[in-house]
Design an enzyme around this catalytic site. Sequence first.
Site, PDB file in Angstrom:
ATOM      1  N   ASP A  33       0.842  -1.178   0.000  1.00  0.00           N
ATOM      2  CA  ASP A  33       0.000   0.000   0.000  1.00  0.00           C
ATOM      3  C   ASP A  33       0.883   1.235   0.000  1.00  0.00           C
ATOM      4  O   ASP A  33       1.892   1.267   0.686  1.00  0.00           O
ATOM      5  CB  ASP A  33      -0.854   0.008   1.266  1.00  0.00           C
ATOM      6  CG  ASP A  33      -2.266  -0.424   0.962  1.00  0.00           C
ATOM      7  OD1 ASP A  33      -2.735  -0.117  -0.149  1.00  0.00           O
ATOM      8  OD2 ASP A  33      -2.886  -1.055   1.828  1.00  0.00           O
ATOM      9  N   GLU A  75      -1.311  18.929   7.232  1.00  0.00           N
ATOM     10  CA  GLU A  75      -0.969  19.816   6.116  1.00  0.00           C
ATOM     11  C   GLU A  75      -0.795  21.239   6.598  1.00  0.00           C
ATOM     12  O   GLU A  75       0.175  21.913   6.265  1.00  0.00           O
ATOM     13  CB  GLU A  75      -2.092  19.793   5.066  1.00  0.00           C
ATOM     14  CG  GLU A  75      -2.195  18.514   4.322  1.00  0.00           C
ATOM     15  CD  GLU A  75      -3.450  18.475   3.456  1.00  0.00           C
ATOM     16  OE1 GLU A  75      -3.991  19.551   3.130  1.00  0.00           O
ATOM     17  OE2 GLU A  75      -3.888  17.361   3.123  1.00  0.00           O
ATOM     18  N   SER A 117     -14.478  23.587   4.869  1.00  0.00           N
ATOM     19  CA  SER A 117     -15.742  22.868   4.698  1.00  0.00           C
ATOM     20  C   SER A 117     -15.746  22.219   3.325  1.00  0.00           C
ATOM     21  O   SER A 117     -15.113  22.708   2.381  1.00  0.00           O
ATOM     22  CB  SER A 117     -16.923  23.817   4.841  1.00  0.00           C
ATOM     23  OG  SER A 117     -17.148  24.502   3.638  1.00  0.00           O
ATOM     24  N   ALA A 118     -16.436  21.140   3.270  1.00  0.00           N
ATOM     25  CA  ALA A 118     -16.455  20.380   2.012  1.00  0.00           C
ATOM     26  C   ALA A 118     -17.103  21.207   0.906  1.00  0.00           C
ATOM     27  O   ALA A 118     -16.759  21.072  -0.265  1.00  0.00           O
ATOM     28  CB  ALA A 118     -17.205  19.071   2.204  1.00  0.00           C
ATOM     29  N   ASP A 155      -5.245  -4.457   5.452  1.00  0.00           N
ATOM     30  CA  ASP A 155      -5.938  -4.426   6.727  1.00  0.00           C
ATOM     31  C   ASP A 155      -7.454  -4.395   6.577  1.00  0.00           C
ATOM     32  O   ASP A 155      -8.163  -4.925   7.388  1.00  0.00           O
ATOM     33  CB  ASP A 155      -5.456  -3.265   7.601  1.00  0.00           C
ATOM     34  CG  ASP A 155      -5.451  -1.949   6.837  1.00  0.00           C
ATOM     35  OD1 ASP A 155      -5.956  -1.910   5.697  1.00  0.00           O
ATOM     36  OD2 ASP A 155      -4.929  -0.964   7.382  1.00  0.00           O
TER      37      ASP A 155
END
Lengths: 697, 565
Positions: free
Chosen positions: A309, A350, A380-381, A526
């Site tokens: 991964d 970040e 906000s999205a 996982d």
Amino acid sequence: MEDNKKPTFDRKLLLDSAVEAFKKLDPRVQARNPVMFVTLVGAVLTTVAMVQSLYSGPFPLFEFQISLWLWFTVLFANFAEAVAEGRGKAQAESLRRSRVEVMARLLDKGSERKVPSSEVTKGDMVVCEAGDIIPADGEVTEGIASVDESAITGESAPVIRESGGDRSAVTGGTRVISDRLVIRVTAEPGKSFIDRMIVLIEGASRQKTPNEIALVMVLAGLTLIFLLAVSTLKLFADYTGASAGQDLGNLVTVPVLVSLLVCLIPTTIGGLLSAIGIAGMDRLIRRNVIAKSGRAVEAAGDIDVLLLDKTGTITLGNRMATAFLPAPGVTEEALAEASQLASLSDETPEGRSIVVLAKKRFEMRARELHPAEASFVPFSAATQMSGLDMKSADGKIARSIRKGAVGAIREQAGKAGLEFPAALEGAHQEISRSGGTPLAVAENGKVIGLIHLKDMVKGGIKERFAELRKMGIRTIMITGDNPLTAAAIAAEAGVDDFIAQATPESKLARIRREQELGQLVAMTGDGTNDAPALAQADVGVTMNTGTQAAREAGNMVDLDSNPTKLIEIVEIGKQLLMTRGSLTTFSIANDVAKYFAIIPALFATLYMTKEHGGALAPLNIMGLHSPESAILSAVIFNAIIIVLLIPLALRGVAYRPESASAVLRRNILIYGVGGIIAPFIGIKLIDLLITALRLVR
Amino acid sequence: MNVYDIIQVAVFAGLLVLLTPPLGAFMARVFEGERTFLSPVLGWLERLTYRLGGVDPAKEMNWKEYAWAVIIFNLLGLAVVFFIQVFQAHLPLNPNHLGNVEWTSALNTAVSFMTNTNWQGYSGETTLSFFSQMLALAVQNFLSAAYGIAVFLALARGISRKSTDLIGNFWADLVRCTVYVLLPLALIFAFVLVSQGVVQNFSANREITTLEGAKQAIPLGPAASQIAIKQLGTNGGGFFNANSAHPFENPTPLSNFLEMLAILMLPAALVYTYGIMIKDKKHAWVLYAVMLAIWSGGLAVALYSEHDAAARLFHGMSLMEGKETRFGVTNSAIWATATTVASNGSVNAMHSSLSPLAGGMAMFNMHLGEIIFGGVGSGMYGMLFFVLMTVFLAGLMVGRTPEYMGKKIEKREIQMAMIGMLGPGALMLIGAAVACSLPAGLSSLSAKGPHGFSEMLYAYTSAAANNGSAFAGLNANTPFYNLTLAFTMLAGRFVCLLPALAIAGSLAGKKSAPPSAGTFSTGGSMFALLLTSVIIIVGVLTFVPALVLGPVLEHMLMVKGMFLF
């Protein structure tokens, strides 16, 4: 549980193993190993011969010593196995303690009742609250809680377990330390994860691996041919003696022939074989990996392709700011200052990385902002940006800084009638191409520059992959990123190939395709959606934090949940085979010297006359003292070499990531050539010693 | 030894290596059923044979079907050879009016020629009619060579193919090998031999009066046609009792040189054929180099023993007793080593008369399992047992499940390789042990002491390895030796052949992975060294006790000046 913290041997272990070595003399135990069984039979025959001659003459010192050392040979081999087993036992003991009987709170049609944990079976629902020990392996169906899993992982920090998602599996014997969980039991009593671990560690159900079976076949074949060579030698000697008019009966006796046989059959590898296997599993356990079978460990050594991964294995998993790219007319410093301000209240990795970068580049200290001075605009999205509004003294917004996705910032600027600087378009594309993520920064609506966010490749991982390549293993990175980003990271990390925008289906398809080509594939995973791929892979390593489905699908569980562990697993698998191969080579190479010791001794007197010494005397190139000392020395060497090699068997032969031909050259030199030379020296030294001690005529 | 001896060896080895690629490539084309320059000439014969036998050459077999075909074919061959001999008095082409052959001898001979051993307990000129020689023995000389090659082809296909259970059609392999390879070569070689003076006629013995006035019967017969295939097909059974020491079998130095070359020519070329079939010529050349090296090493020991060791004892003279003056010592040593590495068994000097170490070397060559070039076909499949064993050891040492040509070597292959590798050795030891402890075995000896022991060991070694050469001295035409040796030859042949086919079947079914840096190369000097070591060490470990009591003891006694005859 670290490998280096524990001494390889301690006094108690050695004492226990010595006792165990005698218990293992049971012929039923010995019969499992053809080489040692023949040695045991030889020891019995010699002892009988010795006891017989006890009645017919003076004390048979020579026969007595031969018998003694033959018994030692068997005991030493038993001891090696006992030591290997003993090292696992201590670990199993501590696990067993965690498996104490607890009362489980069984949910039965909505009501709760207490039953012993041993009565909880698959499909039952149980409740665990803070302080409870989880009664059995299961899947969390309700709630979130922190769980202390130190009993199995040795790691004291608690882990979070919650329903749904990839962290839903709980292990029986671990303790809930906060909150409440409802768990659906997934294991039958006595077959829980810990139970299986104990069995594995103790090696009780250790089954022979495919290569081990093949090797045993070789050893049995060699034993058979040597048995034939030695028994026909008796008849050949009778003919020769009769033909020469000499009686060779006093030298070609049962103890001597048995000595020759035991020296020739591969007792060194035969005696250490099971210890090597147990120690290999043990090494894995010491690195906190539980393999469900020895076969999986062996397969790990054969891996051609490694599926890893991206996130968490190859990259750190967090994007970091690496550069400020100002728009024309803006200084880099101004951009940095604005960016830092906008990120001060951004607690994401970040955001923090932007603050840090500004500090690093321009020594800007992060300021404390008073709520009256500024207000923070969270991400906000819907808007896809975050930022900060600085207020002037009158409470009006003086500076409005926003950072966010390039598209969102561009749109915002467009609404305000401002152009997106053309000069930044090139930089924007450049960042995307290199696998990074651009973040645009705007002040009062005007775009002032870009921040280059980058997925950071872990330090040292590139070297790791280079090592793997040298060992002939290809690495394939799996990522959900788009192909462009994936390619850039793949190049930076030095993987051989990647699967971008990976789905469970595409992973499975890739594994199947590699397997069609005859490749052995390993992967780590996982999540539940990894389960099909983990099951398909030849070696599937599941993170202990993973779901129960994933843990069932894989054939190894990494208790540390460290995805790079796979690399160590591969090394352990290879080391296991190398140790077997090298000691086999050593064992067979030893035979040359033993022939030179015993054959001249057997026939030293042949055609001996007053004028001439024995015809075959010149073959005694080692110049051994007498026929008896020669034979005894060879037998002693043969027994002692087993003990001397126990540490090597347990530790495994030195492993370095090199190409196959380099490894082969080194091992042939050490164990092949060394195996021819060593016994010449060893037998000569023993001969000198026992002659000096007057143990032989 | 002088410079001419060295030139002789060099020319021989050089020519052998030069002939290998063209012949090997030609055979590969033939065995894959491709067209060659012989197809227009002999294609009709191939097709006719299929039609007569009702065989569809395109229908392939799995390993069990292949093995059954081999077994049934050989049982038939065995019966034919046996019955021709026991009824030969009633059959034509018997100008010397020889009687029927005694049944144990006939059985021994039938097994011997069926198994490509060509051990001869009988004496050709006084036992067998021309009919028996030609229709029983010469035919088997072709067929036993051809089916050995067929089994090798099946194994090579098993190694090179992937995920199938088919390993070829036995009848097609047998026919192609006979029609396109053995027949044309033998035909040409027979003419060359006739040109050198080898006899080829149906005349009865010619009575002559010698210079001393004694009457002597000079045997004649169709020799050249049989000698050609005897040399080419690693058969070795002579037309006359003295084999290629006889002036009518091997009259001139040129015929001697060509007959020696013919011993190794096909086995050597088959190594190259193997390289083409598995698409790995480099690996094939490594095997070739190993074979050449071991043969040369043995030859060096033999030459040293014949020339130098003897010279020290006999005031500068080489050992000429039992050797032909027209060939000399060096040619006898080359022949003796070539014939024993290659499962041929023909001789141009009596091996009993070789110096102890040279005789021991001849024996040790066979102890290695006839894999140094070896018998046609059987040498290669025997060698592959050792290759698999080496691959197994090396694979473990580099920490990887052993692979050969990309295929995993597992329990099944190892089991079969062990049987094929150690089986013949076991038969040799058991045979010699039985003979040296029974009066029936001891009564045939002509010498006592180590030399007598060598006679017995040599007989069972030669039989189990399907070599067929004799140490002479031993009177082997007794029921005891006829029957025990027949058993040893039969067991020795099939204890290698059947495991080879089983491995072919098992490997054919496997997937093949491309090589990587993690797999060690089977095409380099490292592998060559390891393979050589495995071959020598397995041979040494199994036979050192026996060899010490035979040739080594005899050599030591000779050095001390003690002779026991």
